[in-house]
Design a protein around this motif. Structure first.
Motif, PDB file in Angstrom:
ATOM      1  N   ILE A   8       0.827  -1.209   0.000  1.00  0.00           N
ATOM      2  CA  ILE A   8       0.000   0.000   0.000  1.00  0.00           C
ATOM      3  C   ILE A   8       0.858   1.255   0.000  1.00  0.00           C
ATOM      4  O   ILE A   8       0.372   2.347  -0.292  1.00  0.00           O
ATOM      5  CB  ILE A   8      -0.962   0.021   1.210  1.00  0.00           C
ATOM      6  N   PHE A   9       2.142   1.118   0.355  1.00  0.00           N
ATOM      7  CA  PHE A   9       3.055   2.254   0.348  1.00  0.00           C
ATOM      8  C   PHE A   9       3.959   2.249  -0.873  1.00  0.00           C
ATOM      9  O   PHE A   9       4.905   3.018  -0.945  1.00  0.00           O
ATOM     10  CB  PHE A   9       3.921   2.246   1.621  1.00  0.00           C
ATOM     11  N   ASP A  10       3.655   1.373  -1.826  1.00  0.00           N
ATOM     12  CA  ASP A  10       4.435   1.307  -3.044  1.00  0.00           C
ATOM     13  C   ASP A  10       3.824   2.232  -4.085  1.00  0.00           C
ATOM     14  O   ASP A  10       2.689   2.016  -4.520  1.00  0.00           O
ATOM     15  CB  ASP A  10       4.460  -0.129  -3.567  1.00  0.00           C
ATOM     16  N   PRO A  11       4.537   3.275  -4.508  1.00  0.00           N
ATOM     17  CA  PRO A  11       3.973   4.212  -5.491  1.00  0.00           C
ATOM     18  C   PRO A  11       3.919   3.595  -6.878  1.00  0.00           C
ATOM     19  O   PRO A  11       4.837   3.728  -7.676  1.00  0.00           O
ATOM     20  CB  PRO A  11       4.930   5.399  -5.437  1.00  0.00           C
ATOM     21  N   SER A  12       2.844   2.898  -7.166  1.00  0.00           N
ATOM     22  CA  SER A  12       2.757   2.166  -8.430  1.00  0.00           C
ATOM     23  C   SER A  12       1.600   2.624  -9.311  1.00  0.00           C
ATOM     24  O   SER A  12       1.495   2.196 -10.452  1.00  0.00           O
ATOM     25  CB  SER A  12       2.613   0.661  -8.154  1.00  0.00           C
ATOM     26  N   THR A  13       0.701   3.464  -8.809  1.00  0.00           N
ATOM     27  CA  THR A  13      -0.421   3.939  -9.609  1.00  0.00           C
ATOM     28  C   THR A  13       0.071   4.922 -10.664  1.00  0.00           C
ATOM     29  O   THR A  13       0.791   5.860 -10.344  1.00  0.00           O
ATOM     30  CB  THR A  13      -1.467   4.627  -8.717  1.00  0.00           C
ATOM     31  N   ASN A  14      -0.316   4.713 -11.907  1.00  0.00           N
ATOM     32  CA  ASN A  14       0.147   5.608 -12.957  1.00  0.00           C
ATOM     33  C   ASN A  14      -0.919   5.747 -14.029  1.00  0.00           C
ATOM     34  O   ASN A  14      -1.805   4.913 -14.173  1.00  0.00           O
ATOM     35  CB  ASN A  14       1.465   5.119 -13.565  1.00  0.00           C
ATOM     36  N   LEU A  15      -0.821   6.830 -14.770  1.00  0.00           N
ATOM     37  CA  LEU A  15      -1.694   7.111 -15.898  1.00  0.00           C
ATOM     38  C   LEU A  15      -0.832   7.648 -17.029  1.00  0.00           C
ATOM     39  O   LEU A  15      -0.177   8.685 -16.881  1.00  0.00           O
ATOM     40  CB  LEU A  15      -2.770   8.133 -15.508  1.00  0.00           C
ATOM     41  N   ASN A  21       0.785   8.885  -7.655  1.00  0.00           N
ATOM     42  CA  ASN A  21       0.934   8.860  -6.203  1.00  0.00           C
ATOM     43  C   ASN A  21       1.592  10.131  -5.672  1.00  0.00           C
ATOM     44  O   ASN A  21       1.206  10.652  -4.634  1.00  0.00           O
ATOM     45  CB  ASN A  21       1.770   7.649  -5.793  1.00  0.00           C
ATOM     46  N   TRP A  22       2.594  10.615  -6.395  1.00  0.00           N
ATOM     47  CA  TRP A  22       3.330  11.774  -5.915  1.00  0.00           C
ATOM     48  C   TRP A  22       2.588  13.078  -6.166  1.00  0.00           C
ATOM     49  O   TRP A  22       3.087  14.145  -5.804  1.00  0.00           O
ATOM     50  CB  TRP A  22       4.705  11.810  -6.577  1.00  0.00           C
ATOM     51  N   PRO A  91      -9.039   8.652   1.560  1.00  0.00           N
ATOM     52  CA  PRO A  91      -8.935   7.389   0.808  1.00  0.00           C
ATOM     53  C   PRO A  91      -8.334   7.595  -0.578  1.00  0.00           C
ATOM     54  O   PRO A  91      -8.561   8.620  -1.224  1.00  0.00           O
ATOM     55  CB  PRO A  91     -10.401   6.911   0.709  1.00  0.00           C
ATOM     56  N   TYR A  92      -7.555   6.614  -1.007  1.00  0.00           N
ATOM     57  CA  TYR A  92      -6.970   6.557  -2.346  1.00  0.00           C
ATOM     58  C   TYR A  92      -5.986   7.680  -2.636  1.00  0.00           C
ATOM     59  O   TYR A  92      -5.733   8.008  -3.787  1.00  0.00           O
ATOM     60  CB  TYR A  92      -8.057   6.543  -3.426  1.00  0.00           C
ATOM     61  N   ILE A  93      -5.443   8.285  -1.585  1.00  0.00           N
ATOM     62  CA  ILE A  93      -4.405   9.304  -1.753  1.00  0.00           C
ATOM     63  C   ILE A  93      -3.129   8.780  -1.107  1.00  0.00           C
ATOM     64  O   ILE A  93      -3.120   8.432   0.072  1.00  0.00           O
ATOM     65  CB  ILE A  93      -4.808  10.651  -1.138  1.00  0.00           C
ATOM     66  N   PHE A  94      -2.074   8.712  -1.887  1.00  0.00           N
ATOM     67  CA  PHE A  94      -0.798   8.182  -1.412  1.00  0.00           C
ATOM     68  C   PHE A  94      -0.157   9.168  -0.438  1.00  0.00           C
ATOM     69  O   PHE A  94      -0.027  10.358  -0.742  1.00  0.00           O
ATOM     70  CB  PHE A  94       0.123   7.916  -2.595  1.00  0.00           C
ATOM     71  N   GLY A 169       0.385   3.910  11.641  1.00  0.00           N
ATOM     72  CA  GLY A 169      -1.064   4.084  11.735  1.00  0.00           C
ATOM     73  C   GLY A 169      -1.800   3.568  10.513  1.00  0.00           C
ATOM     74  O   GLY A 169      -2.866   2.951  10.635  1.00  0.00           O
ATOM     75  N   HIS A 170      -1.236   3.806   9.329  1.00  0.00           N
ATOM     76  CA  HIS A 170      -1.881   3.329   8.108  1.00  0.00           C
ATOM     77  C   HIS A 170      -1.897   1.803   8.048  1.00  0.00           C
ATOM     78  O   HIS A 170      -2.880   1.203   7.578  1.00  0.00           O
ATOM     79  CB  HIS A 170      -1.164   3.899   6.886  1.00  0.00           C
ATOM     80  N   LEU A 171      -0.820   1.180   8.499  1.00  0.00           N
ATOM     81  CA  LEU A 171      -0.792  -0.281   8.524  1.00  0.00           C
ATOM     82  C   LEU A 171      -1.831  -0.840   9.480  1.00  0.00           C
ATOM     83  O   LEU A 171      -2.502  -1.841   9.182  1.00  0.00           O
ATOM     84  CB  LEU A 171       0.605  -0.767   8.924  1.00  0.00           C
TER      85      LEU A 171
END
Length: 225
Positions: A8-15, A21-22, A91-94, A169-171
């Motif tokens: 969940i902490f891996d910045p992998s979302t891309n378009l 993520n950044w 939610p859904y914000i890195f 906390g996120h975990l």
């Protein structure tokens, strides 16, 4: 199914091969400019009060030798980390500050600038600071080694402190949400109540961590003057 809890902490979302993520690192800027052209509201007045309090506190910590406007860099640091910490609660914000790429970049750049300024302009003061007052002569080499090591690891400790507190906390919230699949309705209601309490705690941690990072950075900068 999640194969790795830390994914969940891996910045992998891309378009279109652009990492989304950044984007959270600059989303905080969107909440600032409107206060300069709209009629001041309660949020704007409260934020001004917070900034003024921080300015007075940082000015006291920096001492009489501080330059005019030197507190603004620490106020900006506080604002930047606070916005990123709070945006990560949605939610859904890195959470960019939960990644060492961001936190270590901030702390290492500040630490390097403090060290360069101190050794170039106040080298004698930097040497004196390595040996506390009243240290016996036989312990001076050991104190120099200890002070040097503690000085070198400062950016790492600041970055790890911020990252670990954001991740923890996120975990915990993620683990609790994953256990709700096979629970009864009453247990789900209790779980939602617990998660609301944890989310409130995370809100407080986000504010406290941004304050701690800015205060420690102010204290470190005061040592080089």
């Amino acid at each position: 199914m999640m194969t790795n809890l830390f994914s969940i902490f891996d910045p992998s979302t891309n378009l279109l091969n652009l990492s989304l993520n950044w984007m959270s690192t600059i989303m905080g800027i969107m909440f600032i400019p409107y206060t300069f052209w709209l009629i001041p509201n309660r949020q704007f007045i409260m934020w001004n009060m917070i900034i003024n309090k921080l300015h007075l506190e940082f000015k006291t910590l920096l001492g009489p030798n501080n330059s005019n406007g030197s507190t603004f860099i620490f106020i900006s640091l506080f604002s930047f980390i606070l916005f990123n910490n709070l945006l990560g609660l949605f939610p859904y914000i890195f959470t960019s500050t939960s990644h060492l790429t961001i936190s270590l970049s901030i702390t290492l750049s500040l630490w390097l600038s403090f060290m360069l300024y101190g050794w170039i302009n106040n080298s004698q003061h930097m040497f004196i600071h390595m040996i506390p007052l009243g240290t016996p002569s036989i312990l001076m080499p050991f104190m120099v080694m200890i002070e040097t090591i503690s000085n070198i690891i400062r950016p790492g400790t600041l970055a790890v402190r911020l990252t670990a507190n954001m991740i923890a906390g996120h975990l915990l919230l993620t683990l609790l949400s994953n256990t709700s699949l096979n629970l009864s309705n009453y247990m789900i209601i209790m779980l939602i109540f617990i998660q609301i309490l944890l989310l409130t705690l995370e809100f407080a941690v986000a504010i406290i961590q941004s304050y701690v990072i800015s205060i420690l950075s102010t204290l470190y900068s005061n040592e080089v003057n």
